[in-house]
Design a protein around this motif. Structure first.
Motif, mmCIF file in Angstrom:
data_model
loop_
_atom_site.group_PDB
_atom_site.id
_atom_site.type_symbol
_atom_site.label_atom_id
_atom_site.label_comp_id
_atom_site.label_asym_id
_atom_site.label_seq_id
_atom_site.Cartn_x
_atom_site.Cartn_y
_atom_site.Cartn_z
ATOM 1 N N ILE A 185 54.685 41.146 -2.188
ATOM 2 C CA ILE A 185 54.844 40.151 -1.534
ATOM 3 C C ILE A 185 54.796 38.714 -2.443
ATOM 4 C CG2 ILE A 185 53.941 38.345 0.144
ATOM 5 C CD1 ILE A 185 52.547 40.737 1.512
ATOM 6 N N GLY A 186 54.229 38.814 -3.318
ATOM 7 C CA GLY A 186 54.142 37.493 -4.345
ATOM 8 C C GLY A 186 55.428 37.462 -5.020
ATOM 9 N N ALA A 187 55.973 38.771 -5.635
ATOM 10 C CA ALA A 187 57.088 38.666 -6.335
ATOM 11 C C ALA A 187 58.376 38.099 -5.347
ATOM 12 C CB ALA A 187 57.335 40.077 -6.738
ATOM 13 N N ALA A 188 58.239 38.527 -4.010
ATOM 14 C CA ALA A 188 59.426 38.204 -3.169
ATOM 15 C C ALA A 188 59.150 36.870 -2.741
ATOM 16 C CB ALA A 188 59.384 39.188 -1.982
ATOM 17 N N LEU A 189 58.228 36.421 -2.728
ATOM 18 C CA LEU A 189 58.297 34.920 -2.159
ATOM 19 C C LEU A 189 57.738 33.809 -3.052
ATOM 20 C CD1 LEU A 189 56.346 35.486 1.473
ATOM 21 C CD2 LEU A 189 58.586 35.407 0.818
ATOM 22 N N GLY A 190 57.560 34.344 -4.440
ATOM 23 C CA GLY A 190 57.247 33.369 -5.403
ATOM 24 C C GLY A 190 55.973 32.724 -5.257
ATOM 25 N N MET A 191 55.019 33.599 -5.038
ATOM 26 C CA MET A 191 53.514 33.234 -4.870
ATOM 27 C C MET A 191 52.500 33.947 -5.699
ATOM 28 S SD MET A 191 53.053 32.365 -0.588
ATOM 29 C CE MET A 191 53.320 34.368 -0.292
ATOM 30 N N SER A 192 51.458 33.272 -5.968
ATOM 31 C CA SER A 192 50.467 33.950 -6.980
ATOM 32 C C SER A 192 49.786 34.979 -6.059
ATOM 33 C CB SER A 192 49.371 32.982 -7.667
ATOM 34 O OG SER A 192 48.871 32.594 -6.391
ATOM 35 N N LEU A 193 49.048 35.961 -6.542
ATOM 36 C CA LEU A 193 48.305 36.969 -5.876
ATOM 37 C C LEU A 193 47.148 36.265 -5.099
ATOM 38 C CD1 LEU A 193 48.370 40.020 -5.491
ATOM 39 C CD2 LEU A 193 46.759 40.205 -7.474
ATOM 40 N N PRO A 194 46.505 35.352 -5.517
ATOM 41 C CA PRO A 194 45.624 34.682 -4.627
ATOM 42 C C PRO A 194 46.094 33.906 -3.464
ATOM 43 C CG PRO A 194 44.895 34.317 -7.071
ATOM 44 C CD PRO A 194 46.371 34.920 -6.971
ATOM 45 N N THR A 195 47.222 33.406 -3.748
ATOM 46 C CA THR A 195 48.038 32.700 -2.558
ATOM 47 C C THR A 195 48.299 33.635 -1.534
ATOM 48 O OG1 THR A 195 48.423 30.907 -4.152
ATOM 49 C CG2 THR A 195 49.638 31.042 -2.026
ATOM 50 N N VAL A 196 48.843 34.609 -1.827
ATOM 51 C CA VAL A 196 49.361 35.928 -0.907
ATOM 52 C C VAL A 196 47.891 36.138 -0.169
ATOM 53 C CG1 VAL A 196 50.125 38.157 -0.678
ATOM 54 C CG2 VAL A 196 51.102 36.668 -2.457
ATOM 55 N N LYS A 197 46.930 36.586 -0.824
ATOM 56 C CA LYS A 197 45.751 37.071 -0.106
ATOM 57 C C LYS A 197 45.088 36.096 0.992
ATOM 58 C CE LYS A 197 43.770 39.865 -3.950
ATOM 59 N NZ LYS A 197 42.740 40.093 -4.827
ATOM 60 N N GLY A 198 45.404 34.783 0.725
ATOM 61 C CA GLY A 198 44.957 33.674 1.602
ATOM 62 C C GLY A 198 45.968 33.523 2.836
ATOM 63 N N HIS A 199 47.190 33.785 2.538
ATOM 64 C CA HIS A 199 48.093 33.823 3.497
ATOM 65 C C HIS A 199 47.987 34.961 4.440
ATOM 66 C CE1 HIS A 199 50.626 30.305 3.102
ATOM 67 N NE2 HIS A 199 50.856 30.666 1.695
ATOM 68 N N VAL A 200 47.743 36.291 3.889
ATOM 69 C CA VAL A 200 47.430 37.457 4.759
ATOM 70 C C VAL A 200 46.132 37.471 5.521
ATOM 71 C CG1 VAL A 200 46.753 40.085 4.364
ATOM 72 C CG2 VAL A 200 48.458 39.039 3.014
ATOM 73 N N SER A 201 45.223 36.615 5.090
ATOM 74 C CA SER A 201 43.948 36.454 5.667
ATOM 75 C C SER A 201 44.244 35.630 6.955
ATOM 76 C CB SER A 201 42.777 36.011 4.872
ATOM 77 O OG SER A 201 42.391 36.879 3.907
ATOM 78 N N ARG A 202 45.132 34.575 6.586
ATOM 79 C CA ARG A 202 45.232 33.694 7.690
ATOM 80 C C ARG A 202 46.333 34.187 8.888
ATOM 81 N NH1 ARG A 202 44.954 30.110 3.480
ATOM 82 N NH2 ARG A 202 47.328 29.866 2.937
ATOM 83 N N VAL A 203 47.102 34.995 8.462
ATOM 84 C CA VAL A 203 47.832 35.581 9.428
ATOM 85 C C VAL A 203 47.201 36.650 10.184
ATOM 86 C CG1 VAL A 203 49.766 37.579 9.554
ATOM 87 C CG2 VAL A 203 50.068 35.529 8.114
ATOM 88 N N MET A 204 46.268 37.428 9.700
ATOM 89 C CA MET A 204 45.353 38.168 10.577
ATOM 90 C C MET A 204 44.323 37.522 11.259
ATOM 91 S SD MET A 204 44.708 41.595 8.158
ATOM 92 C CE MET A 204 43.790 40.788 6.768
ATOM 93 N N ALA A 205 44.159 36.273 11.176
ATOM 94 C CA ALA A 205 42.887 35.545 11.861
ATOM 95 C C ALA A 205 43.605 34.971 13.009
ATOM 96 C CB ALA A 205 42.451 34.518 10.607
ATOM 97 N N LYS A 206 45.064 34.249 12.749
ATOM 98 C CA LYS A 206 45.749 33.720 13.682
ATOM 99 C C LYS A 206 46.065 34.551 14.656
ATOM 100 C CE LYS A 206 47.496 29.599 11.399
ATOM 101 N NZ LYS A 206 48.778 28.663 11.196
ATOM 102 N N LEU A 207 46.533 35.813 14.485
ATOM 103 C CA LEU A 207 46.988 36.764 15.541
ATOM 104 C C LEU A 207 45.853 37.807 15.961
ATOM 105 C CD1 LEU A 207 50.211 38.232 13.445
ATOM 106 C CD2 LEU A 207 50.140 36.517 15.186
#
Length: 225
Positions: A185-207
């Motif tokens: 995901i980080g490679a595809a979207l140009g994000m660092s690993l910590p940023t990816v993890k933060g987004h994944v956590s927020r996605v699961m929380a919101k849903l």
């Protein structure tokens, strides 16, 4: 276990299967892994719930069909509790209705009992790190399995639920639907690993979902892939 720091303590694993031979084989397999420690075993779903509460495993290998309480119901009850362990279902079939329902109840994926030893070990490590362990092909197979005449209604509901996400979170959700790892995901979207993890956590929380597999199923329900 000498030399492992507090930050790198062994992954605490519980094995749940009504076949003593299966439990024994898995116990021997993990005994050779310095970073994985078998902390408990159970032979049915009732014992699995007790083991999860008493031993605080990080990951549980859970048989699907067991006496007293099957793996599906045990998974649902365990995953409904705070700080629940990740659960990998064990089955002799590629996909069946019990496994599919278990994924919807919060399991992080499933393994065939005849999987290669290195695949079983890698799966435990992966879900312990917060990853799912379903390939895109398997996710597609799961979604196809549960397809029914109500697909249109399910699609509408899934799309409505996904509207709470920001554009970036929506992109991350689609990557999860494709079975991508955090690194991918980080490679595809140009994000660092910590940023990816933060987004994944927020996605699961919101849903209001508790793992990546459920996000993937929701994305496929919305027919975004």
């Amino acid at each position: 276990m000498a030399g492992l720091t507090a930050e790198k303590r062994p992954i605490r694993l519980a094995i749940v299967d009504d076949d003593a031979m299966v439990r024994g084989a898995l116990r021997l397999l993990f005994r050779q892994q310095a970073d994985i420690e078998v902390v408990a075993e159970a032979e049915n779903g009732v014992e699995a719930i007790q083991v999860a509460a008493a031993n605080w495993p990080d990951v549980m290998l859970m048989d699907v069909r067991m006496p007293q309480l099957d793996g599906m119901l045990a998974t649902q009850r365990i995953r409904s509790r705070p700080a629940a362990p990740q659960i990998i279902m064990l089955t002799t079939f590629n996909v069946d209705e019990y496994v599919v329902e278990s994924l919807r109840c919060g399991a992080s994926g499933f393994l065939l009992k005849d999987s290669e030893p290195h695949e079983i070990i890698a799966a435990v490590r992966r879900v312990s790190a917060g990853e799912s362990m379903l390939s895109p092909a398997v996710i597609r197979k799961v979604v196809d399995y549960v397809a029914d005449p109500a697909a249109g209604s399910r699609r509408s509901k899934a799309k409505a639920k996904l509207r709470v996400l920001t554009d970036r979170e929506h992109e991350v959700a689609i990557c999860l639907g494709d079975g991508s790892s955090n690194a991918e995901i980080g490679a595809a979207l140009g994000m660092s690993l910590p940023t990816v993890k933060g987004h994944v956590s927020r996605v699961m929380a919101k849903l209001a979902l508790n793992n990546r597999v459920q996000v993937a199923i929701l994305v496929h329900d919305a027919e975004l892939l």
